[in-house]
Design a protein around this motif. Structure first.
Motif, mmCIF file in Angstrom:
data_model
loop_
_atom_site.group_PDB
_atom_site.id
_atom_site.type_symbol
_atom_site.label_atom_id
_atom_site.label_comp_id
_atom_site.label_asym_id
_atom_site.label_seq_id
_atom_site.Cartn_x
_atom_site.Cartn_y
_atom_site.Cartn_z
ATOM 1 N N LEU A 198 15.451 -17.977 -13.502
ATOM 2 C CA LEU A 198 14.524 -18.220 -12.400
ATOM 3 C C LEU A 198 13.227 -18.755 -12.988
ATOM 4 C CD1 LEU A 198 13.608 -17.806 -9.394
ATOM 5 C CD2 LEU A 198 12.831 -15.550 -10.121
ATOM 6 N N ILE A 199 12.765 -19.883 -12.457
ATOM 7 C CA ILE A 199 11.524 -20.490 -12.936
ATOM 8 C C ILE A 199 10.551 -20.591 -11.776
ATOM 9 C CG2 ILE A 199 10.471 -22.534 -13.966
ATOM 10 C CD1 ILE A 199 13.280 -23.065 -15.234
ATOM 11 N N ILE A 200 9.417 -19.921 -11.912
ATOM 12 C CA ILE A 200 8.367 -20.009 -10.891
ATOM 13 C C ILE A 200 7.479 -21.184 -11.279
ATOM 14 C CG2 ILE A 200 6.387 -18.865 -9.847
ATOM 15 C CD1 ILE A 200 7.789 -16.218 -10.345
ATOM 16 N N SER A 201 7.373 -22.155 -10.391
ATOM 17 C CA SER A 201 6.581 -23.346 -10.692
ATOM 18 C C SER A 201 5.151 -23.253 -10.165
ATOM 19 C CB SER A 201 7.261 -24.594 -10.128
ATOM 20 O OG SER A 201 7.480 -24.454 -8.739
ATOM 21 N N ASN A 202 4.921 -22.423 -9.136
ATOM 22 C CA ASN A 202 3.574 -22.321 -8.576
ATOM 23 C C ASN A 202 3.460 -21.068 -7.716
ATOM 24 O OD1 ASN A 202 0.922 -23.197 -8.056
ATOM 25 N ND2 ASN A 202 1.531 -24.179 -6.158
ATOM 26 N N ALA B 116 -2.330 -18.868 -3.103
ATOM 27 C CA ALA B 116 -2.861 -17.932 -2.100
ATOM 28 C C ALA B 116 -3.427 -18.721 -0.935
ATOM 29 C CB ALA B 116 -3.931 -17.049 -2.716
ATOM 30 N N SER B 117 -3.475 -18.086 0.242
ATOM 31 C CA SER B 117 -3.947 -18.756 1.447
ATOM 32 C C SER B 117 -5.452 -18.972 1.464
ATOM 33 C CB SER B 117 -3.509 -17.987 2.697
ATOM 34 O OG SER B 117 -4.032 -16.679 2.687
ATOM 35 N N CYS B 118 -6.194 -18.285 0.600
ATOM 36 C CA CYS B 118 -7.641 -18.534 0.532
ATOM 37 C C CYS B 118 -8.137 -18.266 -0.885
ATOM 38 C CB CYS B 118 -8.392 -17.706 1.569
ATOM 39 S SG CYS B 118 -9.020 -16.129 1.032
ATOM 40 N N GLY B 119 -9.343 -18.760 -1.172
ATOM 41 C CA GLY B 119 -9.917 -18.623 -2.509
ATOM 42 C C GLY B 119 -10.333 -17.219 -2.886
ATOM 43 N N CYS B 120 -10.347 -16.308 -1.920
ATOM 44 C CA CYS B 120 -10.737 -14.925 -2.212
ATOM 45 C C CYS B 120 -9.594 -14.143 -2.864
ATOM 46 C CB CYS B 120 -11.190 -14.224 -0.932
ATOM 47 S SG CYS B 120 -9.910 -14.173 0.332
ATOM 48 N N THR B 121 -8.404 -14.723 -2.898
ATOM 49 C CA THR B 121 -7.236 -14.071 -3.477
ATOM 50 C C THR B 121 -6.764 -14.895 -4.668
ATOM 51 O OG1 THR B 121 -6.645 -13.289 -1.288
ATOM 52 C CG2 THR B 121 -4.949 -13.144 -2.983
ATOM 53 N N THR B 122 -6.718 -14.261 -5.835
ATOM 54 C CA THR B 122 -6.334 -14.952 -7.065
ATOM 55 C C THR B 122 -4.992 -14.432 -7.559
ATOM 56 O OG1 THR B 122 -8.684 -15.056 -7.625
ATOM 57 C CG2 THR B 122 -7.110 -15.551 -9.386
ATOM 58 N N PRO B 123 -3.988 -15.298 -7.646
ATOM 59 C CA PRO B 123 -2.681 -14.856 -8.142
ATOM 60 C C PRO B 123 -2.486 -15.152 -9.634
ATOM 61 C CG PRO B 123 -2.446 -16.952 -7.023
ATOM 62 C CD PRO B 123 -3.912 -16.590 -6.987
ATOM 63 N N GLU B 124 -1.732 -14.297 -10.281
ATOM 64 C CA GLU B 124 -1.239 -14.508 -11.645
ATOM 65 C C GLU B 124 0.257 -14.253 -11.575
ATOM 66 O OE1 GLU B 124 -3.203 -12.069 -14.543
ATOM 67 O OE2 GLU B 124 -5.172 -12.421 -13.658
ATOM 68 N N TYR B 125 1.056 -14.955 -12.403
ATOM 69 C CA TYR B 125 2.496 -14.788 -12.304
ATOM 70 C C TYR B 125 3.199 -15.027 -13.629
ATOM 71 C CZ TYR B 125 2.364 -19.905 -11.865
ATOM 72 O OH TYR B 125 2.140 -21.238 -12.065
ATOM 73 N N SER B 126 4.441 -14.585 -13.687
ATOM 74 C CA SER B 126 5.281 -14.764 -14.869
ATOM 75 C C SER B 126 5.560 -16.248 -15.043
ATOM 76 C CB SER B 126 6.601 -14.012 -14.695
ATOM 77 O OG SER B 126 6.369 -12.656 -14.423
ATOM 78 N N VAL C 22 5.119 -18.237 -3.181
ATOM 79 C CA VAL C 22 5.722 -18.383 -4.503
ATOM 80 C C VAL C 22 6.732 -19.520 -4.414
ATOM 81 C CG1 VAL C 22 7.072 -17.257 -6.311
ATOM 82 C CG2 VAL C 22 5.444 -15.915 -4.940
ATOM 83 N N THR C 23 6.544 -20.549 -5.241
ATOM 84 C CA THR C 23 7.456 -21.686 -5.287
ATOM 85 C C THR C 23 8.278 -21.581 -6.567
ATOM 86 O OG1 THR C 23 5.825 -23.024 -4.119
ATOM 87 C CG2 THR C 23 7.612 -24.203 -5.207
#
Length: 156
Positions: free
Chosen positions: A89-93, A96-106, A137-138
């Motif tokens: 499984l490869i997560i490409s992107n 978040a729906s707004c700039g107040c939420t910051t995601p980090e991922y594998s 999550v894409t």
């Protein structure tokens, strides 16, 4: 003399039928995603829109309710998932729906049976009231886009 216009019309009809066939072939080739062009083994047919990867992103919980927090507090949550498919499984992107939420991922491929995570940090500064933040999550999974939800309320 009557035969000349009839022959010209017949030739034009035959030429237009042939052009329609070529256009249909070009359209089918254009429907194949670029990431799949040239990557399939000889003899394998790729049907546009079908999943040939075999990866499956299964989220333990797709929503998290952080309850009520004071404005300015940061909320952190980790969404855990497992690749229940038979290919990496490869997560490409992750967006978040707004700039107040910051995601980090594998960022490394997740092998079949292995786990990964998406960590989100919500900054509640200036976000008073009920909140519903969506994280998309894409990936190369059978379902290309997975929605995660962060909910709660921010008080002054």
């Amino acid at each position: 003399m009557k035969w000349i216009p009839l022959c010209l019309v017949s030739m034009a009809l035959l030429a237009s039928c042939n052009n329609g066939k070529n256009q249909g072939e070009e359209t089918e080739a254009a429907d194949i995603p670029m990431e799949q062009v040239g990557k399939q083994p000889v003899g394998q047919t790729i049907i546009p829109g079908s999943d040939s990867s075999g990866a499956v992103l299964e989220v333990a919980e797709d929503a998290y309710d952080f309850g009520t927090v004071k404005e300015g507090e940061k909320v952190t949550h980790e969404f855990n998932f497992t690749n229940t498919g038979n290919s990496p499984l490869i997560i490409s992107n992750v967006q978040a729906s707004c700039g107040c939420t910051t995601p980090e991922y594998s960022k490394n491929p997740i092998a079949p049976g292995e786990q990964g995570l998406v960590k989100v940090v919500f900054n509640s500064a200036g976000q008073v009231g009920k909140q519903h933040k969506m994280i998309t999550v894409t990936s190369n999974a059978a379902s290309k886009h997975t929605q995660l939800h962060l909910r709660g309320e921010v008080e002054k």
